[in-house]
Write an enzyme that holds these catalytic residues in place. Sequence first.
Site, PDB file in Angstrom:
ATOM      1  N   LYS A 105     -27.741  -0.739  70.944  1.00 51.40           N
ATOM      2  CA  LYS A 105     -28.857  -0.089  70.262  1.00 51.40           C
ATOM      3  C   LYS A 105     -29.507  -1.092  69.335  1.00 51.40           C
ATOM      4  CE  LYS A 105     -30.645   4.150  70.012  1.00 51.40           C
ATOM      5  NZ  LYS A 105     -30.615   5.209  71.013  1.00 51.40           N
TER       6      LYS A 105
HETATM    7  P1  NAD Z   1     -39.905  10.859  68.956  1.00 59.54           P
HETATM    8  O1  NAD Z   1     -40.287   9.853  67.956  1.00 59.54           O
HETATM    9  O2  NAD Z   1     -40.736  11.002  70.182  1.00 59.54           O
HETATM   10  O3  NAD Z   1     -39.799  12.293  68.269  1.00 59.54           O
HETATM   11  C1  NAD Z   1     -39.097  12.557  67.090  1.00 59.54           C
HETATM   12  C2  NAD Z   1     -39.594  13.904  66.584  1.00 59.54           C
HETATM   13  O4  NAD Z   1     -38.781  14.307  65.479  1.00 59.54           O
HETATM   14  C3  NAD Z   1     -41.033  13.870  66.093  1.00 59.54           C
HETATM   15  O5  NAD Z   1     -41.697  15.051  66.506  1.00 59.54           O
HETATM   16  C4  NAD Z   1     -40.878  13.874  64.579  1.00 59.54           C
HETATM   17  O6  NAD Z   1     -41.991  14.411  63.907  1.00 59.54           O
HETATM   18  C5  NAD Z   1     -39.638  14.766  64.465  1.00 59.54           C
HETATM   19  N1  NAD Z   1     -39.021  14.676  63.133  1.00 59.54           N
HETATM   20  C6  NAD Z   1     -38.780  13.572  62.399  1.00 59.54           C
HETATM   21  N2  NAD Z   1     -38.286  13.936  61.202  1.00 59.54           N
HETATM   22  C7  NAD Z   1     -38.216  15.298  61.213  1.00 59.54           C
HETATM   23  C8  NAD Z   1     -37.808  16.259  60.268  1.00 59.54           C
HETATM   24  N3  NAD Z   1     -37.397  15.890  59.063  1.00 59.54           N
HETATM   25  N4  NAD Z   1     -37.833  17.582  60.606  1.00 59.54           N
HETATM   26  C9  NAD Z   1     -38.283  17.968  61.832  1.00 59.54           C
HETATM   27  N5  NAD Z   1     -38.703  17.085  62.765  1.00 59.54           N
HETATM   28  C10 NAD Z   1     -38.670  15.778  62.451  1.00 59.54           C
HETATM   29  O7  NAD Z   1     -38.395  10.549  69.316  1.00 59.54           O
HETATM   30  P2  NAD Z   1     -37.564  11.024  70.586  1.00 59.54           P
HETATM   31  O8  NAD Z   1     -37.523   9.910  71.539  1.00 59.54           O
HETATM   32  O9  NAD Z   1     -37.956  12.382  71.012  1.00 59.54           O
HETATM   33  O10 NAD Z   1     -36.107  11.090  69.907  1.00 59.54           O
HETATM   34  C11 NAD Z   1     -35.634  12.240  69.217  1.00 59.54           C
HETATM   35  C12 NAD Z   1     -34.129  12.202  69.229  1.00 59.54           C
HETATM   36  O11 NAD Z   1     -33.688  12.167  70.576  1.00 59.54           O
HETATM   37  C13 NAD Z   1     -33.506  10.979  68.541  1.00 59.54           C
HETATM   38  O12 NAD Z   1     -32.295  11.360  67.950  1.00 59.54           O
HETATM   39  C14 NAD Z   1     -33.251  10.050  69.699  1.00 59.54           C
HETATM   40  O13 NAD Z   1     -32.228   9.115  69.425  1.00 59.54           O
HETATM   41  C15 NAD Z   1     -32.830  11.053  70.755  1.00 59.54           C
HETATM   42  N6  NAD Z   1     -32.926  10.569  72.126  1.00 59.54           N
HETATM   43  C16 NAD Z   1     -34.115  10.190  72.663  1.00 59.54           C
HETATM   44  C17 NAD Z   1     -34.143   9.719  73.972  1.00 59.54           C
HETATM   45  C18 NAD Z   1     -35.418   9.337  74.664  1.00 59.54           C
HETATM   46  O14 NAD Z   1     -35.364   8.984  75.850  1.00 59.54           O
HETATM   47  N7  NAD Z   1     -36.549   9.411  74.017  1.00 59.54           N
HETATM   48  C19 NAD Z   1     -32.960   9.638  74.711  1.00 59.54           C
HETATM   49  C20 NAD Z   1     -31.773  10.059  74.131  1.00 59.54           C
HETATM   50  C21 NAD Z   1     -31.770  10.529  72.826  1.00 59.54           C
END
Ligand code: NAD
Length: 421
Positions: A110
């Site tokens: 990561k």
């Molecule tokens: P992203 O940046 O697209 O979305 C994150 C979202 O969380 C946004 O809508 C943001 O406004 C919201 N957020 C941030 N702080 C917040 C708060 N205090 N209260 C409510 N909402 C809040 O990111 P993503 O890629 O969707 O990732 C989200 C999670 O999923 C992370 O933990 C990431 O590690 C995990 N994840 C993502 C992927 C991927 O392929 N994108 C894969 C595995 C895990």
Amino acid sequence: MNSLNDSTYNPWQAAMEVFDHAADVLDLQEGIRNRIKYAERELTVNFPVKMRNGRIKMFTGHRVQHNTARGPAKGGIRYHPGVTLDEVRALASWMTWKCAVVGIPFGGGKGGVQCNPKEMNMDELEHMTRRFASELVGFIGPDRDIPAPDVYTTPQTMAWIMDTYSMHKGHSVPGVVTGKPLLIGGSKGRNEATGRGCVYTIFEAAKHLNFKLNGATAAIQGFGNAGSVAAKLLAAEHGMKIIAVNDSTGGAYNKNGLDVPALLAYKEKTGKVKGFSGSEDIGNDDLLALKCEVLVPAALENAITDKIAPKINARVIAEAANGPTTPEADKILHEKNVFMLPDILANAGGVTVSYFEWVQDNYSFFWKEKDVNDNLRDVMVNSFTEVLQTAQQRKIDMRRAAYVLAVDRVAEAIRVRGIYP
Ligand code: NAD
């Protein structure tokens, strides 16, 4: 700290607690335990970027390769003001377990840069990304460590990393990152893969618990890549009512279900979900406490703490985010009989299709979207079944079962490879 609640929370400690439990269940010998517990390699770089006002600003970035016994390190790069080395360590170790639990031939890695992407324009983001990528050139590679998007990084970010790495090598190396735009070797279905994979596991959980998704309710914290796709597919493909969603600026609630396609368009236009027509505002804690069949935390770590856990009213929690539940909250939810789809299983769809992308890049032969999604479903359904069987056989909860399965696979890989020299 990059987490939703108190600043004393340390995701690395939380990650170690769950690992130690799995190592105890497996009765792992101390040497192997420590070999697996700690990261193989950690790189921290401080680097300058010329900003739009002409000033030079220093940034700190990290890349951690937690374990490569089962294959090259794999995992996203995150841009966020709260990025710390401990957070990146935790996220890297979760990638090791995630790849092992779904049986794809990668280890865990990561990365992250401490920055506020919301205050940077595209030029600044490009310069920061390219400089960070050039610092990583000797560390990453298609056979060593393959980054992907994570919080606030996108296919465009991956394109810049791929291009920078390729310029250093003198030829195009599409397999150095996944989650790229389709034009330069990305995979169909990658953008939706985390949310889609999560939905496959929710469907299996509902089958196991004997309830129908059609007409059932869901609340979703975080409306980014993972959360918005999960919302869209739960509504469109399973007839679920998405009663609430939120993002970092507020929430939207409608007890009869939100119109998800219209909400997606509203978010696209305004950058938020709050104020969506036909919805009421809802605070973060109230969203988490809603009575619903499925709760999907899809924002950041430390979202469900021991303070909020007693108030949770969901039947199933599907952790689209990494590490959203603290260990203390996890115990409370287990006692409340909430069925947990743990992060290393529920959000493994992203890395699974990243693996498909890497395979396609290596072969320079690209699959139809249906083939990607069908293969993803097979992986997610098989993994769900294996975790459930482990939980039933060992009489442990789903999270511990997923860890036991994963840690055992990594330990076996280390045993069979032996210790060099
Ligand atoms: P992203 O940046 O697209 O979305 C994150 C979202 O969380 C946004 O809508 C943001 O406004 C919201 N957020 C941030 N702080 C917040 C708060 N205090 N209260 C409510 N909402 C809040 O990111 P993503 O890629 O969707 O990732 C989200 C999670 O999923 C992370 O933990 C990431 O590690 C995990 N994840 C993502 C992927 C991927 O392929 N994108 C894969 C595995 C895990």
